[in-house]
Design a protein around this motif. Structure first.
Motif, mmCIF file in Angstrom:
data_model
loop_
_atom_site.group_PDB
_atom_site.id
_atom_site.type_symbol
_atom_site.label_atom_id
_atom_site.label_comp_id
_atom_site.label_asym_id
_atom_site.label_seq_id
_atom_site.Cartn_x
_atom_site.Cartn_y
_atom_site.Cartn_z
ATOM 1 N N TRP A 293 0.874 -1.172 0.000
ATOM 2 C CA TRP A 293 0.000 0.000 0.000
ATOM 3 C C TRP A 293 0.910 1.221 0.000
ATOM 4 C CZ3 TRP A 293 -1.952 3.857 3.574
ATOM 5 C CH2 TRP A 293 -3.235 4.336 3.274
ATOM 6 N N PRO A 294 0.851 2.096 -1.014
ATOM 7 C CA PRO A 294 1.950 3.031 -1.241
ATOM 8 C C PRO A 294 1.976 4.274 -0.362
ATOM 9 C CG PRO A 294 0.276 3.304 -2.945
ATOM 10 C CD PRO A 294 -0.157 2.140 -2.104
ATOM 11 N N PHE A 295 0.899 4.587 0.320
ATOM 12 C CA PHE A 295 0.851 5.823 1.097
ATOM 13 C C PHE A 295 1.473 5.616 2.483
ATOM 14 C CE2 PHE A 295 -2.550 6.042 -1.994
ATOM 15 C CZ PHE A 295 -2.397 7.312 -2.515
ATOM 16 N N LEU A 296 2.311 6.563 2.892
ATOM 17 C CA LEU A 296 2.895 6.574 4.240
ATOM 18 C C LEU A 296 3.503 5.224 4.624
ATOM 19 C CD1 LEU A 296 0.134 8.647 6.074
ATOM 20 C CD2 LEU A 296 2.345 9.457 5.245
ATOM 21 N N GLU A 297 4.172 4.612 3.652
ATOM 22 C CA GLU A 297 4.840 3.329 3.866
ATOM 23 C C GLU A 297 3.878 2.276 4.397
ATOM 24 O OE1 GLU A 297 8.228 4.239 6.321
ATOM 25 O OE2 GLU A 297 9.370 4.998 4.617
ATOM 26 N N GLY A 298 2.644 2.315 3.917
ATOM 27 C CA GLY A 298 1.661 1.308 4.282
ATOM 28 C C GLY A 298 0.900 1.572 5.561
ATOM 29 N N ASP A 299 1.089 2.733 6.168
ATOM 30 C CA ASP A 299 0.481 3.019 7.470
ATOM 31 C C ASP A 299 -0.925 3.599 7.287
ATOM 32 O OD1 ASP A 299 -0.156 3.698 10.043
ATOM 33 O OD2 ASP A 299 1.776 4.617 10.504
ATOM 34 N N MET A 300 -1.911 2.721 7.222
ATOM 35 C CA MET A 300 -3.301 3.169 7.070
ATOM 36 C C MET A 300 -3.787 3.930 8.296
ATOM 37 S SD MET A 300 -5.603 0.295 5.175
ATOM 38 C CE MET A 300 -5.322 -0.137 3.455
ATOM 39 N N SER A 301 -3.312 3.518 9.469
ATOM 40 C CA SER A 301 -3.735 4.193 10.696
ATOM 41 C C SER A 301 -3.327 5.661 10.688
ATOM 42 C CB SER A 301 -3.139 3.482 11.917
ATOM 43 O OG SER A 301 -3.531 4.127 13.111
ATOM 44 N N ALA A 302 -2.111 5.930 10.234
ATOM 45 C CA ALA A 302 -1.653 7.320 10.153
ATOM 46 C C ALA A 302 -2.479 8.108 9.149
ATOM 47 C CB ALA A 302 -0.171 7.370 9.784
ATOM 48 N N MET A 303 -2.820 7.482 8.020
ATOM 49 C CA MET A 303 -3.657 8.170 7.047
ATOM 50 C C MET A 303 -5.047 8.433 7.614
ATOM 51 S SD MET A 303 -3.860 9.584 4.081
ATOM 52 C CE MET A 303 -2.620 8.987 2.926
ATOM 53 N N ALA A 304 -5.560 7.489 8.391
ATOM 54 C CA ALA A 304 -6.856 7.709 9.042
ATOM 55 C C ALA A 304 -6.787 8.885 10.005
ATOM 56 C CB ALA A 304 -7.301 6.447 9.773
ATOM 57 N N ALA A 305 -5.691 8.978 10.764
ATOM 58 C CA ALA A 305 -5.535 10.083 11.712
ATOM 59 C C ALA A 305 -5.519 11.430 10.987
ATOM 60 C CB ALA A 305 -4.257 9.904 12.521
ATOM 61 N N LEU A 306 -4.811 11.494 9.871
ATOM 62 C CA LEU A 306 -4.758 12.737 9.097
ATOM 63 C C LEU A 306 -6.116 13.056 8.480
ATOM 64 C CD1 LEU A 306 -1.302 12.179 7.387
ATOM 65 C CD2 LEU A 306 -1.826 13.922 9.084
ATOM 66 N N THR A 307 -6.827 12.034 8.039
ATOM 67 C CA THR A 307 -8.153 12.243 7.451
ATOM 68 C C THR A 307 -9.131 12.748 8.502
ATOM 69 O OG1 THR A 307 -7.713 10.458 5.871
ATOM 70 C CG2 THR A 307 -9.999 11.135 6.134
ATOM 71 N N ILE A 308 -9.063 12.170 9.684
ATOM 72 C CA ILE A 308 -9.914 12.625 10.790
ATOM 73 C C ILE A 308 -9.602 14.076 11.132
ATOM 74 C CG2 ILE A 308 -10.334 12.340 13.264
ATOM 75 C CD1 ILE A 308 -9.927 9.270 12.738
ATOM 76 N N ARG A 309 -8.341 14.392 11.181
ATOM 77 C CA ARG A 309 -7.940 15.767 11.490
ATOM 78 C C ARG A 309 -8.514 16.762 10.481
ATOM 79 N NH1 ARG A 309 -2.294 17.697 9.543
ATOM 80 N NH2 ARG A 309 -3.578 17.461 7.680
ATOM 81 N N ASP A 310 -8.626 16.343 9.224
ATOM 82 C CA ASP A 310 -9.092 17.243 8.176
ATOM 83 C C ASP A 310 -10.613 17.313 8.057
ATOM 84 O OD1 ASP A 310 -6.479 17.836 7.582
ATOM 85 O OD2 ASP A 310 -6.314 16.398 5.939
ATOM 86 N N LEU A 311 -11.327 16.544 8.879
ATOM 87 C CA LEU A 311 -12.784 16.629 8.850
ATOM 88 C C LEU A 311 -13.241 18.004 9.309
ATOM 89 C CD1 LEU A 311 -13.803 13.180 10.408
ATOM 90 C CD2 LEU A 311 -13.929 13.831 7.997
ATOM 91 N N GLY A 312 -14.368 18.446 8.804
ATOM 92 C CA GLY A 312 -14.893 19.755 9.178
ATOM 93 C C GLY A 312 -15.430 19.776 10.596
ATOM 94 N N ALA A 313 -15.568 20.980 11.137
ATOM 95 C CA ALA A 313 -16.078 21.143 12.498
ATOM 96 C C ALA A 313 -17.506 20.631 12.636
ATOM 97 C CB ALA A 313 -16.008 22.618 12.893
ATOM 98 N N ASP A 314 -18.222 20.510 11.527
ATOM 99 C CA ASP A 314 -19.617 20.091 11.581
ATOM 100 C C ASP A 314 -19.785 18.623 11.952
ATOM 101 O OD1 ASP A 314 -18.426 19.430 9.191
ATOM 102 O OD2 ASP A 314 -20.268 19.556 8.016
ATOM 103 N N VAL A 315 -18.699 17.850 11.967
ATOM 104 C CA VAL A 315 -18.807 16.445 12.364
ATOM 105 C C VAL A 315 -18.234 16.212 13.764
ATOM 106 C CG1 VAL A 315 -18.739 15.634 9.968
ATOM 107 C CG2 VAL A 315 -16.626 15.758 11.285
ATOM 108 N N ALA A 316 -17.959 17.284 14.502
ATOM 109 C CA ALA A 316 -17.376 17.136 15.841
ATOM 110 C C ALA A 316 -18.272 16.312 16.751
ATOM 111 C CB ALA A 316 -17.117 18.517 16.448
ATOM 112 N N GLN A 317 -19.577 16.561 16.701
ATOM 113 C CA GLN A 317 -20.491 15.817 17.567
ATOM 114 C C GLN A 317 -20.468 14.338 17.238
ATOM 115 O OE1 GLN A 317 -24.467 17.372 17.634
ATOM 116 N NE2 GLN A 317 -25.232 15.801 19.026
#
Length: 407
Positions: A293-317
C-alpha cells in the motif's frame, strides 16, 4: 536508441546542480535505466532519488530530470516504469508525510514564490520580521523567533522555487500517468495511481480515471490505492465517484474497505456517523503496515488520523459520539493512549481547557467525552494517560476527573 536518451547526453548536466554539486553523473544513470540487469536499474533509480530529493529538498537538477522520467513512463518498451513513477512522486512532493500533515496549496506556493522572487536579502529579512510580528500569540511569536535564528532566507527562497517548479514539471506528465493506468503491469498501475494522488488541480481528468479504477480494478492493492488517490485528488461531491467508493467500502477485504472509507471521507460533503465510525475503526484497527500500500509506507492508521484531522467542524459531535461509544464498550485498557488522544482531540479542538473552567461551562461534546472517560478503563493507562490529561489542563486521575464531572 530512444530520443530521450540521446537528448540526455546533449543536455549540459554540468549547468544544473543537485544537493551534492553539478549533476554530471545523471546521463550515466539515465542510460542505466535501460540496462538488461535489474540490479543495475534498481541502483540507478535509488541514486536518482537520493540526488534529486535530499531530505525533502529539490534543486535545479530535480526540475531538469523530470521530462526524461516522464518519457520512461510513456515508453511501453522501458523496463521498471513503476520505478520512474516512484521517483517522480518523490520529486513532486518531497516528503509525503510533511505534505499531508501540513497540507500544501500549490496555488499559494506559486504566488508566494513569485512575490519573493525579486527581493534582496534585506527585503527578505524585513519580510520575515513582519511574519514573526504577525503571530497571534506571544508563544507563537517566540517559537517563530527561535526558528528564525538559524534560517538562511535566500537559500529557503531558492528551495521553495525549485520545489514548486519541480512539482509543476511532474504535473505536466498527468496525461502520461493516466495512460499508464491501463498498463498490464500491476506495479505500474499502482504507482501511477499513487503519483496522480498529488495533483488535485487536475481533478477533472483524474476523477473519471479513479472512478473507473475503484469500480473495475481487480487487484485489491491497486483498487485500495485508487480509493485514497480519489480522496486526495478527486472532485468533492462527484456522484459517480461516491457510488464507486461506496461499493468498494462493502468489500470483504479490510484494506480495500478501509481505503474506500479514507477516500469517501474526503469526497463526500458531510461524512455521516457510520463513516466516521469506520474511520476510527481504521485508526485503531490498522495496527501494522499494509504490504505494497503506497501511502505513508503502508500506514493506514496514520492516514486515518490525518483524514480525521481534516474533517470539518460540523462532524465534531459525531466524532465525540463515536469515541464515547468505544470508551463505554472498552473491556480492557489496550491502547488507551491512542483512544484518549483521539477523544480529547475531538472534544477540545482549540487546545487546553482554561484554568478554573467549571464543568457546567463546557460544551455538550466536551461533557460527553469527559463523562465517558470518567468511569472508563481508558484511564488505567498509567503515567502517559495522566500526562495527556494534563496537556489539556484536565484532572489527571480517574478520581479527580469523576469529582470534576460531578460538581
Amino acid at each position: 536508441m530512444p530520443q530521450w536518451s540521446a537528448f540526455s547526453r546533449e543536455f549540459d548536466w554540468s549547468s544544473v546542480s543537485h544537493a551534492y554539486g553539478p549533476a554530471i553523473e545523471v546521463p550515466g544513470l539515465l542510460r542505466a535505466l535501460r540496462s538488461g540487469k535489474q540490479s543495475v536499474r534498481q541502483q540507478a533509480y535509488r541514486d536518482l532519488a537520493d540526488l534529486m530529493v535530499d531530505q525533502g529538498s529539490r534543486s535545479a537538477a530535480s526540475v531538469a530530470i523530470v521530462p526524461f522520467l516522464i518519457d520512461v513512463v510513456a515508453d511501453a518498451a522501458a523496463p521498471d516504469r513503476f520505478a520512474a513513477c516512484q521517483v517522480l512522486a518523490a520529486i513532486a512532493v518531497g516528503d509525503e508525510s510533511s505534505w499531508l500533515s501540513d497540507p500544501v496549496d500549490p496555488k499559494e506556493m506559486r504566488s508566494e514564490v513569485a512575490r519573493r522572487a525579486g527581493m534582496t536579502k534585506e527585503e527578505l529579512e524585513d519580510d520575515h520580521r513582519a511574519w514573526i510580528a504577525s503571530a497571534r500569540t506571544d508563544e507563537e511569536r517566540d517559537a517563530r523567533t527561535r526558528r528564525a535564528e538559524w534560517r538562511d532566507l535566500e537559500a529557503e527562497r531558492d528551495e521553495e522555487r525549485w520545489s514548486i517548479e519541480a512539482y509543476d514539471a511532474v504535473r505536466a506528465g498527468v496525461p502520461v500517468y493516466l495512460e499508464a493506468l491501463d498498463a498490464p503491469e500491476k506495479a505500474l498501475r499502482l504507482h501511477a495511481t499513487y503519483l496522480l494522488a498529488w495533483f488535485p488541480e487536475e481533478a477533472k481528468s483524474i476523477t473519471p480515471a479513479m472512478t473507473r479504477l475503484v469500480r473495475e480494478e481487480p487487484d485489491p492493492i491497486v483498487a485500495a490505492a485508487a480509493c485514497v488517490a480519489a480522496g486526495l485528488a478527486g472532485v468533492k461531491g462527484d456522484a459517480a465517484l461516491i457510488e464507486a467508493l461506496s461499493a468498494r467500502r462493502a468489500s470483504g477485504n479490510r484494506g480495500e474497505a478501509w481505503s474506500a472509507v479514507l477516500g469517501l471521507s474526503r469526497i463526500v460533503t458531510h461524512p455521516d456517523r457510520s463513516l466516521v465510525a469506520d474511520l476510527y475503526s481504521c485508526l485503531f484497527g490498522a495496527t501494522g503496515p499494509v504490504p505494497y500500500w503506497p501511502f505513508l509506507e503502508g500506514d493506514m492508521s496514520a492516514m486515518a488520523a490525518l483524514t480525521i484531522r481534516d474533517l470539518g467542524a460540523d462532524v465534531a459531535q459525531d466524532r465525540v459520539a463515536v469515541l464515547a461509544e468505544r470508551i463505554t464498550n472498552l473491556t480492557t485498557p489496550g491502547d488507551s493512549f491512542t483512544l484518549l488522544t483521539a477523544t480529547l482531540d475531538a472534544a477540545f479542538p482549540n487546545g487546553p481547557m482554561p484554568t478554573g473552567t467549571p464543568f457546567d461551562d463546557l460544551d455538550q461534546n466536551q461533557k460527553t467525552a469527559l463523562l465517558s472517560l470518567a468511569d472508563s478503563r481508558v484511564l488505567e493507562g498509567g503515567s502517559m494517560v495522566s500526562m495527556l490529561l494534563g496537556r489539556y489542563n484536565l484532572p489527571q486521575t480517574a478520581a479527580a476527573l469523576r469529582a470534576y464531572c460531578s460538581r
